[in-house]
Design a protein around this motif. Structure first.
Motif, mmCIF file in Angstrom:
data_model
loop_
_atom_site.group_PDB
_atom_site.id
_atom_site.type_symbol
_atom_site.label_atom_id
_atom_site.label_comp_id
_atom_site.label_asym_id
_atom_site.label_seq_id
_atom_site.Cartn_x
_atom_site.Cartn_y
_atom_site.Cartn_z
ATOM 1 N N VAL A 90 -51.340 -36.558 -46.424
ATOM 2 C CA VAL A 90 -50.991 -35.360 -45.654
ATOM 3 C C VAL A 90 -49.618 -34.851 -46.075
ATOM 4 O O VAL A 90 -49.395 -33.623 -46.175
ATOM 5 C CB VAL A 90 -51.035 -35.674 -44.151
ATOM 6 N N LEU A 91 -48.701 -35.783 -46.321
ATOM 7 C CA LEU A 91 -47.377 -35.376 -46.800
ATOM 8 C C LEU A 91 -47.491 -34.647 -48.134
ATOM 9 O O LEU A 91 -46.823 -33.613 -48.350
ATOM 10 C CB LEU A 91 -46.481 -36.605 -46.938
ATOM 11 N N TRP A 99 -59.583 -45.517 -40.919
ATOM 12 C CA TRP A 99 -58.535 -44.565 -40.552
ATOM 13 C C TRP A 99 -57.532 -45.181 -39.586
ATOM 14 O O TRP A 99 -56.367 -44.794 -39.567
ATOM 15 C CB TRP A 99 -59.148 -43.331 -39.901
ATOM 16 N N ILE A 158 -53.707 -45.714 -42.153
ATOM 17 C CA ILE A 158 -52.837 -44.689 -41.563
ATOM 18 C C ILE A 158 -51.726 -44.311 -42.531
ATOM 19 O O ILE A 158 -51.389 -43.129 -42.706
ATOM 20 C CB ILE A 158 -52.257 -45.198 -40.225
ATOM 21 N N ALA A 159 -51.137 -45.332 -43.193
ATOM 22 C CA ALA A 159 -50.046 -45.058 -44.137
ATOM 23 C C ALA A 159 -50.524 -44.191 -45.294
ATOM 24 O O ALA A 159 -49.858 -43.204 -45.675
ATOM 25 C CB ALA A 159 -49.474 -46.377 -44.644
ATOM 26 N N THR A 187 -53.080 -42.215 -45.330
ATOM 27 C CA THR A 187 -53.405 -40.880 -44.809
ATOM 28 C C THR A 187 -52.147 -40.043 -44.632
ATOM 29 O O THR A 187 -52.108 -38.845 -44.972
ATOM 30 C CB THR A 187 -54.149 -41.013 -43.470
ATOM 31 N N LEU A 188 -51.089 -40.673 -44.115
ATOM 32 C CA LEU A 188 -49.835 -39.949 -43.926
ATOM 33 C C LEU A 188 -49.260 -39.487 -45.257
ATOM 34 O O LEU A 188 -48.750 -38.359 -45.374
ATOM 35 C CB LEU A 188 -48.820 -40.835 -43.184
#
Length: 994
Positions: free
Chosen positions: A620-621, A607, A613-614, A616-617
């Motif tokens: 989420v987006l 994570w 992180i990318a 995950t973003l």
């Protein structure tokens, strides 16, 4: 015959007496006689026997003060026993002691005297010969010194079972009881000494040594045992030479050349002092320094070698010495020696002359005229070198304590104590015979020997079973090989600051009784290398290999000569001179220097890393955008566009997209068993649910538009229940696939060590690639069917079916997952999860954007198009297109028929009937449809639809034909109107369903 035997024995006795005159023996009468063999001289004079005259006995030279002290120790022990009230009471021990001159020939000459005397006694000639000077048989012999001499003596004494107790012969060959039946000793076996030498070399981490041994039964077996021990410890021997005190100068020069040219600094020497002395003198002459000498006990404290003038060459000597003993009263006894006070000691006269460098006038034979004194400690061998110079007469009043000789060096009594112990061993054996109780003896039927007529073999029997406590409180008993197991002291040569003499500093000990690995103790702080240095010298063929490397073999060189090779990756060595590198444990890897193992780097799609992180973003987006679209559709749920797109299925579709975006998050983070078993089914079921919704939605609209006028039956089968049932059935198949997969071969977390050596990849082992293939394959199958229906319904009204966008989204879906297969197969580690996450997100974003973004745009930014009139206009336009296509098809058919009829009737006047632009439509259209129709109209005689236009015209050449044509035209117009009405009714029937 009897008188002849008597004469023969007397002749033998007379010859023996002439060979050993009064000055060449120490003799005292007693009830029981003990023999003694001591090296009063170091050797004999070299003499060429050309046999032109009767051979004479060779002359002994180089007086040995230590040898005389050992003789004194035997006499002292016998006198002490004779004066003891408890040991052999009423019995007197006598002695007959001879000088071996440190040679085998002299030792055998003396031994023959013992044997001859025993044979005389065995003949019982007393009744035939009146022998007033008769001396009893020698029942035991103490001696000799060197192992080579003792070997020769033991062979002879063993023939007659005369016990021989040596005080200094340590050769391991003498432990062979099959060959040396009557040999015993009070000195440890050389086997332990050779082992101790190898342990010392191993202790100082030396592995490159040279060996020198005396060419006799002491040096050869000793050095051979050392070689065996050295081989076990990977100690290499650079050279191995044999020496002797009788070696010629050329042989000595050759050995010195070898020593000088050798790179080995440590030299192991198994030799006696006299044998080593010529070699050391030549080394001193050449000034060969920097060598470390490892000395056996035979020369470690020899005064022939331990001389100040030799110290610069052999000052770095580490040697073995026997354990010192205590002899109370011996010091005073040594100081009392005097030729006039020692009538039984024929060697006292020569000792006095050699000590004070004078001669006694009343002596019948003057010994060599001068001597040089060799000082020593620790019972170093002392010698006097005779010359032809004249000596002054002795006064007899000389003070023996005023002259420093090895004779009075009693600080550490080692060999002297062994002599003392040997005499007491024989005395205790005689005591056992003396106190023997009939019936409990060691002989047949428990009988005992008669102490007054004791024979040598009976004493030997009791010596083999001897067990007594000496004056130091130690238990003394000979083992089955006739040996006493003892310990060694380790000494280092130092220069005395007081007088510059060589002193022997005890720096450690070797305990034979201890366990292996705990026998050697060395106090390095006491050792001086070369007399001054504390740094341990280096004696290795190659420099030490540092930690992180190992020893590599050099072809053609000994194993001790090696090159240092770096340990390979994944292996380490944490010690110097490692023979091999050790492999790191499975979860560890070698550090940069290969000196230790460090935990392997653990990698997974974390994570916290930028890539994780990318992803995950983006996930989420996707969830946010899907939620936003769902919110928009919920808020505007009663608007025509939302209704026209099958509102309930759109909700389910958006929910499935939320699941798709959410399922990608299971691929991020450290894989656990539960996440591995959840992520693929979550992904597969989510996508199948999504595509099932699209498939049912597209298929329903297509069926509605292609059907005739909808009936109640159509409404029943096209209702929501059937739609959700179809979605459920399609999804249920995927659920079954996942359940079978999880039951038969469930995925699990897996630590992969094989991809990269330094990294542990924590991944999910899918359990069954076939099951994964079925999961993705089924998803793609549904997507292909959906693509087919979407392509087929591409011309339906956009409000009802986003055919172009769905087709495009399915193309994106196929491109993503077709690209996924080679990418998935070619990547490894954490990138496998990343590839699948990217594929999930790309497919999900493609579906979301293509299907919903256009509608959200119209709802939010083009509300004028989100009206019922706009929807109906779109439907009417589609109906007009359908009617136009039908009219076109039928007009083409009519024209073909008209042409066929005109050709059969002949030539008539032509007339044309054209449809006008202001011709009334067969069915009414809303204003928007009219506008679209006007836009599509290109000319008066054209009806435009889609991408083409057609002109409807009929010509008749005969009036009869015109009437028929008119009737056909009316029939066609009627059919077209009916078809247009059916289309409008179909779409009007569809609207309530939305």
């Amino acid at each position: 015959m009897t008188s002849y035997s008597c004469c023969l024995v007397l002749l033998l006795f007379t010859w023996n007496t002439s060979a050993y005159g009064p000055n060449q023996r120490a003799q005292k009468k007693g009830d029981i006689i003990l023999g003694g063999l001591f090296p009063i001289h170091f050797g004999v004079a070299a003499k060429d026997q050309d046999l032109k005259s009767r051979p004479e006995s060779v002359e002994c030279i180089r007086y040995n003060f230590r040898g005389f002290r050992w003789l004194q120790a035997m006499i002292f022990a016998i006198e002490e026993i004779n004066s003891s009230p408890t040991l052999l009471p009423n019995m007197t021990l006598g002695y007959r002691i001879f000088d071996t001159c440190n040679t085998v020939s002299k030792a055998l000459e003396a031994t023959l005297s013992f044997v001859a005397q025993n044979k005389i006694d065995s003949l019982n000639l007393d009744e035939f010969c009146n022998c007033s000077e008769h001396i009893p048989s020698t029942i035991a012999v103490v001696g000799a010194t060197g192992s080579g001499i003792s070997t020769a003596v033991a062979n002879l004494l063993g023939l007659f079972y005369i016990p021989q107790v040596s005080y200094a012969s340590s050769s391991r060959l003498l432990s062979n009881k099959n060959q040396f039946k009557s040999f015993l000793r009070t000195i440890p076996n050389d086997e332990h000494q050779a082992t101790a030498m190898a342990d010392i070399i191993e202790y100082f981490r030396w592995n490159w040594v040279g060996t020198i041994a005396a060419d006799d039964d002491y040096g050869r077996p000793g050095i051979e045992k050392f070689r065996e021990e050295a081989e076990e410890r990977d100690i290499c021997i650079d050279f191995s030479e044999l020496i002797s005190q009788y070696s010629d100068e050329e042989e000595i020069q050759q050995v010195v050349e070898v020593i000088q040219n050798s790179t080995a600094r440590v030299i192991v020497v198994f030799s006696s002092g006299p044998d080593l002395e010529p070699l050391i003198k030549e080394i001193v002459r050449r000034n060969i320094t920097g060598k470390i000498w490892l000395a056996s006990e035979a020369w470690a404290s020899s005064s022939l070698i331990a001389m100040p003038e030799f110290f610069r060459v052999i000052g770095s000597t580490i040697g073995f010495a026997l354990k010192a003993g205590q002899i109370p009263g011996f010091r005073e006894f040594l100081q009392k020696v005097h030729p006039k006070k020692s009538p039984n000691n024929g060697f006292a006269k020569e000792f006095w002359e050699e000590t004070f460098n004078c001669y006694l006038p009343d002596g019948s034979k003057i010994s060599p005229a001068s001597t040089s004194f060799h000082k020593g400690h620790e019972e170093g061998l002392g010698a006097g070198n005779g010359t032809s110079a004249f000596r002054p007469p002795c006064t007899g009043d000389e003070n023996i304590t005023s002259v420093e000789t090895p004779y009075l060096d009693y600080t550490h009594l080692r060999i002297s104590y062994n002599v003392y112990l040997a005499v007491y061993s024989i005395a205790h054996a005689l005591q056992d015979i003396y106190t023997c109780t009939p019936g409990k003896g060691l002989f047949t039927n428990g009988s005992c020997a008669d102490i007054k007529k004791v024979e040598a073999w009976q004493v030997l029997k009791h010596l083999r079973h001897l067990n007594f406590t000496n004056n130091m409180g130690e238990q003394v008993d000979f083992d089955e090989f006739g040996d006493l197991v003892g310990n060694y002291s380790i000494i280092n040569w130092h220069l005395s600051p007081e007088d510059g003499s060589v002193v022997f500093e005890e720096v450690g000990h070797y305990n034979v009784y201890a366990k292996k690995g705990e026998r050697l103790f060395i106090n390095e702080n006491k050792i001086l290398w070369g007399g001054f240095s504390k740094e341990v010298p280096f004696s290795n063929c190659s420099r030490d290999c540092l930690p992180g490397t190992r020893k590599g073999i050099i072809e053609g060189e000994p194993t001790c000569c090696f090159e240092c090779v770096d340990c390979p990756d994944g292996e380490y060595s944490d010690e110097t001179d490692a023979s091999a590198c050790d492999k790191c444990p499975e979860d560890y890897w070698s550090n940069e220097n290969h000196t230790s193992c460090i935990p392997k780097q653990i990698e997974f799609l974390a994570w916290t890393e930028p890539f994780g992180i990318a992803l995950t973003l983006f996930a989420v987006l996707g969830i946010f955008l899907t939620s936003f679209v769902l919110g928009v559709f919920t808020k505007f749920r009663n608007t025509p566009i939302v209704k026209a797109t099958n509102r309930e299925l759109s909700y389910l579709l958006l929910f499935s997209l939320l699941c798709c975006f959410s399922s990608s998050l299971f691929f991020i983070g450290e894989p656990q068993n539960w996440t591995c078993r959840l992520r693929q089914p979550a992904f597969g079921i989510s996508f199948v649910l999504c595509i099932s919704c699209i498939l049912v939605k597209t298929n329903r609209v297509l069926l509605v538009f292609e059907a005739k006028i909808p009936t109640s039956l159509h409404r029943k089968w096209w209702g929501l229940n059937l739609q959700f049932l179809l979605v459920f059935l399609c999804t249920f198949v995927q659920i079954v696939i996942c359940v079978i997969w999880l039951y038969t071969a469930p995925p699990s977390s897996y630590r992969n060590h094989e991809l990269e050596d330094e990294i542990i990849f924590i991944t999910c082992h899918e359990g069954s690639l076939m099951a994964l293939g079925f999961l993705i394959g089924y998803t793609c199958l549904l997507a292909a069917i959906c693509f087919f229906f979407a392509f087929k319904s591409r011309k339906l009204p956009e409000n009802f079916n986003e055919a172009k966008f769905i087709t495009f989204s399915m193309l994106i879906f196929f491109i993503v997952w077709i690209s996924f297969i080679p990418a998935y197969a070619s990547t490894y580690g954490k990138f496998v999860s990343a590839v699948e996450v990217i594929a999930i997100l790309a497919a999900s974003f493609g579906l979301l954007a293509c299907i919903f973004f256009n509608k959200v745009y119209i709802i939010l930014f083009k509300p004028s198009r989100n009206t019922i009139e706009e929807v109906r206009c779109s439907t009417a336009a589609h109906a007009f297109k359908v009617a136009a296509r039908a009219t076109l098809r039928r007009s083409n058919v009519s024209r073909k028929r008209s042409n066929s009829l005109g050709g059969s009737t002949g030539s008539t006047p032509s007339s044309s009937i054209s449809s006008k632009s202001n011709h009334e439509d067969p069915f009414p259209l809303p204003a928007c449809a009219e506008r679209q129709r006007q836009q599509q109209r290109g000319c008066k005689q054209k009806v435009s639809f889609g991408s083409g236009a057609v002109t409807l015209s009929l010509s008749f050449e005969e009036p009869q034909k015109n009437a028929m044509a008119n009737r056909n035209a009316k029939r066609r117009n009627s059919l077209e109107a009916q078809n247009s009405d059916d289309s409008l009714m179909r779409h009007r029937a569809l609207l309530p369903l939305q």
